[in-house]
Design a protein around this motif. Structure first.
Motif: not given
Length: 673
Positions: A594-622
Motif C-alpha cells: 500500500l502507498f500510505l504516508d507515515g501516519e496512515s501506515a502506522e494506524l493501519l498496522k496498529t489496526f491489523v496487529r490488534q485484530a491478530a491479537l484479538d482473534h488469536g492469530g498466533t502459531g509460529g508462522w512467518n
C-alpha cells in the motif's frame, strides 16, 4: 420534368406507362441519426456476425403448392366487413361481391407458374400473401440464378389497396439502406401492376420463432437494432413503416432485412387508410388522438421484440433480460413515456447488449462521471477515534447514510436549450449537498413549473426527487427514492446511474439480494463504477463471503483514483471477524504494497496487529515485520504496545493521548517479578 411515352416520369424515376426506370433519382442525404458511428454500427453488420447461421433454402422449394388466402382475413375493401365466408357447409367464396355494398372482391392469385411478366420475369409460384397482395417468386430471364419477388395487389377491385401499392412503389424506388429490401423494377401484366424486388433468402423472424434453438437474448437485441436502423432511415426520409411484425423481417445470409413496405406512408399523413396487424398496433385511442407517428413505429418494434424474447429459451435467467424487458416496456408504454425515436431506442438496446455480453459501456450521454465514492469508511484507514471512542460491536460495512449518499451519485448531463430547468436542478443538487432539503424542494418545484405538463414524464425530475427523498434520511423516504430511481431506470434501462441508485436503496431497505444483483450488474461490465464494487463487497460481506468481497475490490484497476481505497478496504475485510490464519497471511502480503504516508501506515498496522491479537492469530508462522517471525502472542503484544505509543503522538488532546497510552499499557506483555 423528364418524360417517357409522353407522360411525366414518377417521383421514383419510373415511367408509369412501361414501368422502366428512366431517371436515376437524386441521392438523398442519410439522416444524421443514421450516420451516428460507423456504417457497420448503424446497420448492425458487426453484430450480425454473432447471429447463428441459418440454412438458406433453394427459393424454388418455398413455393406454395396450394396457395389460399386465410378466410378469416377476407374483408371488403370498401366497408371492411367480412366477405366470402362459408355458409351452411358451403366452401368459402374466393371472389364475388360484398353483400353489404356490392363491392367486388377477388382473393385468388393472379399469376400462375410459367407465366412471363414484363417480358423478363418467369413466375415460379406463390411465396406468401401480404396485407396488400400476393407475393410471387420469379426467375429473372436476363440474369442466370437471379430470383426476384413480384408483389401484386391482392384485390384489384380494391381502390385503397391499389393506392397503397402505388405508395409502396414510389417509396421503395428511392430508398437505399442495407437493412431494407431493394426494388429493382416495376411492371404491368394483364392489367395488374407488380413491384419487382430482390429476393431476400433466409428465414423470416416468424420462422425463427419456430426455431427456439436460434434465439438468445443478444440475438433479440441484434434483430432489434437492425430493424431500428432501417426505421430510423425511413423516418429521416419523412416516412413511417406503420406495420412492423416478425413476418416483415428476414434473417438472411449476410444481413437482417426489413421487407414489405406496403403500409408505408408519409409522416403526418392521417388520411390514408392504415393496414395494421393486431397485436403489433397502437391502441385505437392513441390512433384517434395522435394518429400514426414515429412513436407508433417504435411501439410495433417493441411488440416484435417482446414476441421474440418470450420465445427465447432461458431468457429470464440471462443477467441482461431484465434491462431488455425494461426497454421493451418503454417502447410499448403510453405515448408520452415512449421512446421519441428509433435511434433513442437503439441506443438503449446497444447498452443492454453490452450488459448481456459484459462489454464496457459507451460513455453515457445522460450522466456525468462522479469522483465521489459510495463508501463511509470501508476504504479508509481507521483514525484515532477507532480506539478512543465507543465503536459498534458489529463490523461496519461502510454503507453511507442516505443523507450523505444523496450527493454522491452521478450528475445528469445538462440538456441543451433548457437552461431555466437546468439552473434550478443544479441549485437543487447544491442544496442537497449542503443538507438543505427544503431549499432543494423549492428548486425542484420551480423546475417543474418551467416544464409544465411535461414534468410528469421528465426523468430528470424523477432523478432529483429521488435524491431529495434520500436527503430526508428516513427509511420511508428511501422507499420513495427507490420508486423514483425506478422511473429513471424504466426510462433509460441501459444506464448505470439509476441501477447504482436502485442497488443502494435496496441495500438500505434490507433487500440485499436485489442490491447485490444491481451492484453486480454494474460492476461486471464497467470497472470505472467503483461505487458498485464497494456496494457489491458490502453485500457479500454481510453474507460472510469474505473471499468474493475481497475479489471484487481487487478488480478495481490501478488507474482508478479509488485503487488505494479498494486495497485498504480489502485489508479491513480480511481482519473482520472471524479471522483465520489465511486472512492474516494475506494481510501480511498486502500491507507493504500500500502507498500510505507515515501516519496512515502506522494506524493501519496498529489496526491489523490488534485484530491478530484479538482473534488469536498466533502459531509460529512467518508474519514478517508486521506480525513477527515467528508469530507469537508475546511478540504481537510487544508490537501492538509500540504501535499504540507511536500513534499516541498523533493525539489531538491530552484525553485522547491518555486513552491511547492506557491501551498500550493494557496490551503490554506481562513479566514475571
Amino acid at each position: 420534368m423528364p418524360t417517357c411515352h409522353g407522360k411525366p416520369v414518377g417521383p421514383g424515376g419510373f415511367c408509369d406507362e412501361c414501368g422502366r426506370r428512366r431517371v436515376v433519382p437524386e441521392r438523398r442525404p442519410v439522416p444524421s441519426s443514421a450516420r451516428r458511428g460507423t456504417e457497420s454500427e448503424a446497420t448492425g453488420d458487426s453484430e450480425f456476425r454473432s447471429l447463428p447461421e441459418v440454412d438458406i433454402p433453394d427459393p424454388a422449394t418455398l413455393v406454395l403448392a396450394d396457395p389460399e388466402y386465410p378466410v378469416e382475413q377476407q374483408v371488403c375493401g370498401q366497408c371492411g366487413g367480412p366477405v366470402g365466408r362459408p355458409y351452411l357447409g358451403q366452401p368459402p367464396l374466393r371472389h364475388g361481391f360484398c353483400e353489404e355494398d356490392g363491392e367486388p372482391f377477388d382473393f385468388r392469385p393472379k399469376l400462375k407458374a410459367g407465366e412471363r411478366v414484363g417480358g423478363q420475369y418467369d413466375v415460379l409460384g406463390c411465396l406468401a400473401h401480404g396485407g396488400l397482395g400476393w407475393v410471387y417468386l420469379a426467375a429473372d430471364s436476363h440474369l442466370p440464378d437471379k430470383y426476384v419477388v413480384l408483389k401484386g395487389v391482392l384485390d384489384q377491385h380494391n381502390a385503397r389497396a391499389r393506392r397503397l401499392a402505388q405508395v409502396e412503389r414510389d417509396v421503395l424506388t428511392r430508398l437505399d439502406h442495407p437493412n431494407i429490401v431493394r426494388i429493382v423494377d416495376f411492371v404491368a401484366h394483364d392489367g395488374d401492376e407488380y413491384i419487382v424486388m430482390d429476393h431476400v433468402g433466409g428465414l423470416s423472424l416468424r420462422a425463427v420463432l419456430r426455431r427456439p434453438d436460434l434465439l438468445r437474448v443478444e440475438h433479440v437485441i441484434t434483430y432489434g437494432r437492425a430493424i431500428l436502423s432501417a426505421l430510423d432511415y425511413l423516418h429521416g426520409e419523412g416516412l413511417l413503416y406503420v406495420d412492423m411484425t416478425p413476418n416483415n423481417v428476414i434473417h438472411g445470409d449476410k444481413r437482417v432485412k426489413v421487407i414489405d413496405l406496403g403500409a408505408a406512408r408519409k409522416i403526418g399523413d392521417q388520411d390514408s387508410v392504415a393496414v395494421l396487424t393486431t397485436g403489433y398496433r397502437i391502441s385505437d385511442g392513441e390512433r384517434r388522438e395522435r394518429g400514426l407517428t414515429v412513436r407508433s413505429d417504435v411501439y410495433s418494434v417493441g411488440r416484435t421484440l417482446e414476441t421474440l424474447l418470450d420465445a427465447t429459451p432461458g431468457a429470464d435467467g440471462n443477467p441482461g433480460a431484465e434491462s431488455l424487458r425494461l426497454v421493451i416496456a418503454r417502447a410499448t408504454a403510453a405515448y408520452e413515456r415512449r421512446f421519441t425515436s428509433a435511434a433513442e431506442m437503439s441506443e438503449q438496446l446497444d447498452g443492454v447488449r453490452r450488459e448481456v455480453l459484459l462489454q464496457r459501456p459507451r460513455r453515457s450521454t445522460r450522466f456525468e462521471s462522479t469522483p465521489e465514492l459510495l463508501d463511509a469508511g470501508l476504504g479508509a484507514v481507521p483514525g484515532l477515534a477507532y480506539w478512543t471512542e465507543p465503536q459498534p460491536e458489529v463490523f461496519d460495512t461502510g454503507r453511507p447514510e442516505p443523507a450523505e449518499a444523496a450527493s454522491r451519485f452521478p450528475v445528469p448531463q445538462p440538456v441543451p436549450g433548457d437552461s431555466p430547468v437546468e439552473t434550478e436542478l443544479t441549485r437543487a443538487r447544491a442544496r442537497i449537498a449542503s443538507r438543505d432539503p427544503r431549499g432543494a424542494e423549492r428548486a425542484i418545484g420551480r423546475a417543474e413549473e418551467a416544464l409544465g405538463t411535461e414534468a410528469a414524464y421528465d426523468w430528470r425530475i424523477a432523478w432529483h426527487r429521488g435524491l431529495l427523498c434520500l436527503a430526508d434520511g428516513n427509511v420511508g423516504a428511501v422507499g420513495q427514492a427507490d420508486r423514483k430511481f425506478g422511473e429513471v431506470r424504466q426510462a433509460w434501462p441501459a444506464e448505470d446511474a439509476p441501477k447504482l441508485a436502485a442497488g443502494y436503496c435496496a441495500e438500505v431497505l434490507g433487500d440485499h439480494d436485489r442490491a447485490q444483483r444491481c451492484y453486480q450488474s454494474v460492476w461486471s461490465r464497467d470497472d470505472s463504477q467503483v461505487s458498485a464494487a464497494f456496494g457489491l463487497a458490502r453485500c457479500l460481506l454481510r453474507r460472510g463471503d469474505k473471499e468474493n468481497a475481497v475479489s471484487a475490490l481487487d478488480e478495481v484497476p490501478g488507474t482508478s483514483r479509488h485503487h488505494d481505497a479498494a486495497r485498504v478496504a480489502a485489508v479491513r475485510i480480511r481482519v473482520a471477524a472471524p479471522v483465520s490464519q489465511a486472512d492474516l497471511e494475506d494481510v501480511v502480503r498486502r500491507v507493504p504494497e500500500l502507498f500510505l504516508d507515515g501516519e496512515s501506515a502506522e494506524l493501519l498496522k496498529t489496526f491489523v496487529r490488534q485484530a491478530a491479537l484479538d482473534h488469536g492469530g498466533t502459531g509460529g508462522w512467518n508474519g514478517g515485520e508486521l506480525l513477527g517471525d515467528p508469530v507469537t502472542e508475546h511478540g504481537l503484544r510487544l508490537r501492538l504496545e509500540r504501535s499504540f505509543r507511536r500513534i499516541a503522538g498523533l493525539a489531538r488532546d491530552e484525553t485522547q493521548y491518555g486513552l491511547l497510552v492506557d491501551r498500550a499499557n493494557a496490551v503490554r506483555p506481562r513479566t514475571v517479578t
